[in-house]
Design an enzyme around this catalytic site. Structure first.
Site, mmCIF file in Angstrom:
data_model
loop_
_atom_site.group_PDB
_atom_site.id
_atom_site.type_symbol
_atom_site.label_atom_id
_atom_site.label_comp_id
_atom_site.label_asym_id
_atom_site.label_seq_id
_atom_site.Cartn_x
_atom_site.Cartn_y
_atom_site.Cartn_z
ATOM 1 C CE LYS A 13 38.274 46.748 46.297
ATOM 2 N NZ LYS A 13 38.666 47.256 45.226
ATOM 3 N NE ARG A 88 34.062 44.619 41.074
ATOM 4 C CZ ARG A 88 34.906 44.307 41.865
ATOM 5 N NH1 ARG A 88 34.857 43.718 43.090
ATOM 6 N NH2 ARG A 88 36.410 44.422 41.575
ATOM 7 N NE ARG A 127 47.033 42.438 42.603
ATOM 8 C CZ ARG A 127 45.930 42.777 42.922
ATOM 9 N NH1 ARG A 127 45.387 42.903 44.277
ATOM 10 N NH2 ARG A 127 45.204 43.303 41.922
ATOM 11 N NE ARG A 133 43.582 39.522 41.054
ATOM 12 C CZ ARG A 133 42.834 40.553 42.026
ATOM 13 N NH1 ARG A 133 43.188 40.741 43.166
ATOM 14 N NH2 ARG A 133 41.978 41.130 41.384
ATOM 15 N NE ARG A 144 40.968 44.250 37.918
ATOM 16 C CZ ARG A 144 42.293 43.770 38.545
ATOM 17 N NH1 ARG A 144 43.429 43.386 38.061
ATOM 18 N NH2 ARG A 144 42.220 44.157 39.839
HETATM 19 P P1 AP5 Z 1 44.745 45.119 47.553
HETATM 20 O O1 AP5 Z 1 44.714 45.239 48.772
HETATM 21 O O2 AP5 Z 1 44.664 43.911 46.757
HETATM 22 O O3 AP5 Z 1 43.784 46.166 46.786
HETATM 23 P P2 AP5 Z 1 42.501 45.852 46.399
HETATM 24 O O4 AP5 Z 1 41.527 47.044 46.239
HETATM 25 O O5 AP5 Z 1 41.768 44.648 47.125
HETATM 26 O O6 AP5 Z 1 42.525 45.601 44.665
HETATM 27 P P3 AP5 Z 1 42.035 44.307 44.019
HETATM 28 O O7 AP5 Z 1 42.938 44.571 42.550
HETATM 29 O O8 AP5 Z 1 42.114 42.911 44.354
HETATM 30 O O9 AP5 Z 1 40.566 44.787 43.712
HETATM 31 P P4 AP5 Z 1 39.436 44.402 42.539
HETATM 32 O O10 AP5 Z 1 38.333 45.273 43.137
HETATM 33 O O11 AP5 Z 1 39.798 44.845 41.239
HETATM 34 O O12 AP5 Z 1 39.618 42.924 42.620
HETATM 35 P P5 AP5 Z 1 38.326 41.993 43.160
HETATM 36 O O13 AP5 Z 1 39.227 40.791 43.657
HETATM 37 O O14 AP5 Z 1 37.415 42.447 44.214
HETATM 38 O O15 AP5 Z 1 46.123 45.850 47.038
HETATM 39 C C1 AP5 Z 1 46.652 45.978 45.882
HETATM 40 C C2 AP5 Z 1 47.998 45.845 45.780
HETATM 41 O O16 AP5 Z 1 48.759 47.015 46.464
HETATM 42 C C3 AP5 Z 1 48.758 44.706 46.558
HETATM 43 O O17 AP5 Z 1 49.697 44.072 45.943
HETATM 44 C C4 AP5 Z 1 49.007 45.239 47.907
HETATM 45 O O18 AP5 Z 1 50.004 44.493 48.635
HETATM 46 C C5 AP5 Z 1 49.386 46.469 47.540
HETATM 47 N N1 AP5 Z 1 49.232 47.711 48.667
HETATM 48 C C6 AP5 Z 1 48.087 47.726 49.323
HETATM 49 N N2 AP5 Z 1 48.051 48.977 50.216
HETATM 50 C C7 AP5 Z 1 49.112 49.471 50.047
HETATM 51 C C8 AP5 Z 1 49.838 50.620 50.363
HETATM 52 N N3 AP5 Z 1 49.263 51.446 51.223
HETATM 53 N N4 AP5 Z 1 51.184 51.137 49.896
HETATM 54 C C9 AP5 Z 1 51.671 50.356 48.992
HETATM 55 N N5 AP5 Z 1 51.158 48.984 48.301
HETATM 56 C C10 AP5 Z 1 49.933 48.804 48.958
HETATM 57 O O19 AP5 Z 1 37.743 41.478 41.986
HETATM 58 C C11 AP5 Z 1 38.207 40.791 40.855
HETATM 59 C C12 AP5 Z 1 37.233 40.401 39.717
HETATM 60 O O20 AP5 Z 1 36.265 39.517 40.560
HETATM 61 C C13 AP5 Z 1 36.309 41.507 39.124
HETATM 62 O O21 AP5 Z 1 37.087 42.307 38.338
HETATM 63 C C14 AP5 Z 1 35.203 40.657 38.642
HETATM 64 O O22 AP5 Z 1 35.268 40.280 37.602
HETATM 65 C C15 AP5 Z 1 34.972 39.699 39.618
HETATM 66 N N6 AP5 Z 1 33.939 40.173 40.781
HETATM 67 C C16 AP5 Z 1 34.439 40.593 42.121
HETATM 68 N N7 AP5 Z 1 33.510 41.042 43.109
HETATM 69 C C17 AP5 Z 1 32.270 41.162 42.002
HETATM 70 C C18 AP5 Z 1 31.039 41.684 41.900
HETATM 71 N N8 AP5 Z 1 30.546 41.962 43.241
HETATM 72 N N9 AP5 Z 1 30.274 41.539 40.988
HETATM 73 C C19 AP5 Z 1 30.792 41.313 39.880
HETATM 74 N N10 AP5 Z 1 31.871 40.805 39.657
HETATM 75 C C20 AP5 Z 1 32.624 40.716 40.746
#
Ligand code: AP5
Length: 192
Positions: A13, A88, A127, A133, A144
């Site tokens: 994402k 979410r 990552r 992280r 998660r």
């Molecule tokens: P990346 O692009 O970072 O993927 P992502 O889907 O953004 O993954 P995240 O792990 O960041 O998502 P998340 O939803 O768990 O975390 P968030 O920050 O929202 O890609 C991942 C890796 O793969 C990278 O290294 C990238 O380079 C690689 N990659 C990408 N595309 C690729 C491809 N095509 N091929 C190969 N490699 C690739 O949330 C974190 C925490 O915050 C949550 O757990 C929660 O505690 C809190 N939080 C956030 N939002 C809320 C909310 N709305 N409500 C409540 N708590 C929240």
């Protein structure tokens, strides 16, 4: 264009949203990044959020809704936005709809990025080594994923029921995935 990006942890994402900014000229709003920045700055909210993030749980809806409302109230979203990490759960989805209806700017598109579990685990492990992280440890990632399946997956149907959902395959090169997303959005893929 007001776009919601959905997908499991590690589905890409954040990566795709960053590329979409360049092609669509609208801002990327990542609630995960907003929370991590608040934690880095050591604000009260940030510190509270950090302990929740580090367990892989969701930060309470009221905190998230205030954060999103403030962000969507800024001028740079006048032409649209790409939301990553919000909503979410169903309560957040409904709250977002209410907020956007009030602004007379409903969501236009929800895109679910599909990646199989093996691939997700590999990406996050990579990552973890590279960036360290704090929520990328094996135990927290497992939680998660559980939270995603229990609380976030129903949001997919929420948008499907409203006729706003498209699925995009998230496997392959990042540029390939981007082209699939732009094609779903009917954006001219040769544009810059
Ligand atoms: P990346 O692009 O970072 O993927 P992502 O889907 O953004 O993954 P995240 O792990 O960041 O998502 P998340 O939803 O768990 O975390 P968030 O920050 O929202 O890609 C991942 C890796 O793969 C990278 O290294 C990238 O380079 C690689 N990659 C990408 N595309 C690729 C491809 N095509 N091929 C190969 N490699 C690739 O949330 C974190 C925490 O915050 C949550 O757990 C929660 O505690 C809190 N939080 C956030 N939002 C809320 C909310 N709305 N409500 C409540 N708590 C929240």
């Amino acid at each position: 264009m007001r776009i919601v990006l959905l997908g499991a942890p590690g589905s890409g994402k954040g990566t795709q949203a960053a590329l979409m900014v360049e092609r669509l000229g609208i801002p990327h709003i990542s609630t995960g990044a907003l929370l991590r920045n608040a934690a880095k700055r050591g604000t009260e909210l940030g510190l509270k959020a950090k302990s929740i993030i580090d367990r892989g749980e969701l930060v309470p809806d009221e905190i998230m809704s205030d954060m999103i409302e403030e962000r969507l109230g800024r001028e740079d979203v006048a032409d649209g936005f790409i939301l990553d990490g919000y909503p979410r759960n169903l309560a957040q989805a409904k709250s977002l709809d209410t907020m956007l209806e009030r602004l007379n700017q409903p969501t236009n598109e929800a895109i679910q990025i599909d990646v199989d579990l093996d691939q997700l685990v590999k990406r996050i492990a990579r990552r973890a080594k590279k960036e360290g992280r704090s929520d990328d440890t094996e135990e927290v990632v497992r939680n998660r994923m559980r939270v995603y399946h229990e609380q976030t997956a129903p949001v997919i149907d929420y948008y499907a029921d409203r006729g706003l959902l498209s699925h995009v395959l998230g496997d392959g090169e990042v540029e390939e995935v981007l082209e699939r997303i732009l094609s779903v959005l009917s954006v001219n893929q040769t544009s810059t």
